[in-house]
Design a protein around this motif. Structure first.
Motif, mmCIF file in Angstrom:
data_model
loop_
_atom_site.group_PDB
_atom_site.id
_atom_site.type_symbol
_atom_site.label_atom_id
_atom_site.label_comp_id
_atom_site.label_asym_id
_atom_site.label_seq_id
_atom_site.Cartn_x
_atom_site.Cartn_y
_atom_site.Cartn_z
ATOM 1 N N VAL A 112 0.621 -0.972 -0.111
ATOM 2 C CA VAL A 112 0.232 -0.123 0.448
ATOM 3 C C VAL A 112 0.696 1.501 -0.128
ATOM 4 O O VAL A 112 1.842 1.429 0.936
ATOM 5 N N LEU A 113 0.672 2.013 -0.641
ATOM 6 C CA LEU A 113 1.312 3.680 -1.092
ATOM 7 C C LEU A 113 0.327 4.829 -0.771
ATOM 8 O O LEU A 113 -0.904 4.422 -1.907
ATOM 9 N N ASP A 119 -1.957 8.109 11.658
ATOM 10 C CA ASP A 119 -2.890 7.138 12.595
ATOM 11 C C ASP A 119 -3.342 6.380 10.910
ATOM 12 O O ASP A 119 -4.187 5.068 11.425
ATOM 13 N N LEU A 120 -3.430 6.231 9.807
ATOM 14 C CA LEU A 120 -3.074 4.735 8.400
ATOM 15 C C LEU A 120 -3.084 3.272 9.417
ATOM 16 O O LEU A 120 -3.953 2.718 8.854
ATOM 17 N N ARG A 121 -1.976 3.666 10.392
ATOM 18 C CA ARG A 121 -2.028 1.857 10.513
ATOM 19 C C ARG A 121 -2.446 1.976 12.361
ATOM 20 O O ARG A 121 -2.703 0.822 12.625
ATOM 21 N N ILE A 136 3.208 -1.713 4.188
ATOM 22 C CA ILE A 136 2.967 -0.087 4.550
ATOM 23 C C ILE A 136 3.710 1.332 3.675
ATOM 24 O O ILE A 136 4.348 1.224 4.813
ATOM 25 N N MET A 137 3.309 1.934 2.647
ATOM 26 C CA MET A 137 4.543 3.427 2.955
ATOM 27 C C MET A 137 3.652 4.121 3.068
ATOM 28 O O MET A 137 2.075 4.301 2.233
ATOM 29 N N MET A 148 5.124 12.999 -5.911
ATOM 30 C CA MET A 148 5.990 13.629 -5.328
ATOM 31 C C MET A 148 7.007 12.418 -5.882
ATOM 32 O O MET A 148 6.985 11.207 -5.689
ATOM 33 N N PRO A 149 8.124 12.356 -7.617
ATOM 34 C CA PRO A 149 8.382 10.897 -7.452
ATOM 35 C C PRO A 149 9.674 10.276 -6.263
ATOM 36 O O PRO A 149 9.384 8.859 -6.249
ATOM 37 N N ALA A 150 9.969 11.209 -5.524
ATOM 38 C CA ALA A 150 11.182 10.786 -4.260
ATOM 39 C C ALA A 150 10.333 9.742 -3.831
ATOM 40 O O ALA A 150 10.849 8.139 -3.285
ATOM 41 N N ILE A 151 8.261 9.375 -3.261
ATOM 42 C CA ILE A 151 7.848 9.059 -2.715
ATOM 43 C C ILE A 151 8.142 7.480 -3.096
ATOM 44 O O ILE A 151 7.641 6.625 -3.017
#
Length: 209
Positions: A112-113, A119-121, A136-137, A148-151
């Protein structure tokens, strides 16, 4: 160059794994049309809302800033939404849990991205199919946002993924476009799981129709 075989499927969360719109998390508040309009504008379309996902603002800070722009009668709605919209029932995307579990059974790696707060977790295990994901990210934890490309690069580095073997499923076209630019394949999800299954099959992902 021939495309690599897809081994990994990466999912967005909101409007992909679960239904998530401003209305879906505020419809129980019984707000008038005027108050709903104010809330949509001053909270959900605000810098503060983006900053929560970016991890650059705490929930307490966001609440206090939004309160300065809305009538006092809306303060409880602001607090309830920012501090815990996820305490209410989550509405799964119809047919998505079955797809996730089928992909897992077929041996695909699932991640998951999501642009979301830390709080998602706290509530992710309430999403049907959550047990199938290897990682999960969360944007707020990484201090990075889609698109953002970096993610996407961080996702690959953190989970040791070959982006050329990944397909990313997201409802936002901008997120898909940048994912493709970073080497992934992408599918824009349009709230239609049968269509998603067909598009995965076109990429030679082994799912039933």
């Amino acid at each position: 160059m021939e495309a690599k075989k897809i081994t990994t499927v990466v999912f967005d969360m909101g409007q992909v794994l679960i239904h998530w719109t401003p209305f879906s998390v505020t419809d129980h508040l019984g707000l008038s049309e005027e108050d709903m309009s104010i809330l949509l504008r001053e909270m959900f379309q605000s810098v503060e809302w983006v900053s929560l996902d970016h991890g650059t603002l705490t929930r307490e800070q966001a609440v206090e800033r939004v309160k300065t722009r809305v009538p006092e009668r809306l303060w409880p709605a602001v607090e309830e939404t920012i501090f815990g919209w996820w305490h209410r029932p989550l509405k799964p995307m119809e047919g998505m849990a079955e797809l996730v579990r089928e992909l897992k059974e077929k041996g695909y790696h699932l991640y998951v991205l999501s642009n979301a707060g830390t709080d998602l977790r706290d509530y992710f295990d309430r999403i049907p199919g959550a047990e199938c994901f290897e990682g999960i990210m969360v944007s707020a934890e990484e201090k990075l946002l889609k698109p953002m490309p970096a993610i996407y690069e961080r996702l690959a580095k953190k989970f040791e993924l070959d982006l050329g073997e990944c397909v990313f499923i997201d409802d936002a076209p901008a997120n898909i476009e940048v994912a493709i630019q970073t080497g992934m394949r992408g599918i824009q999800f349009r709230l239609d799981v049968p269509r998603l299954r067909r598009e995965l099959r076109e990429m030679e992902v082994e799912v039933s129709l």
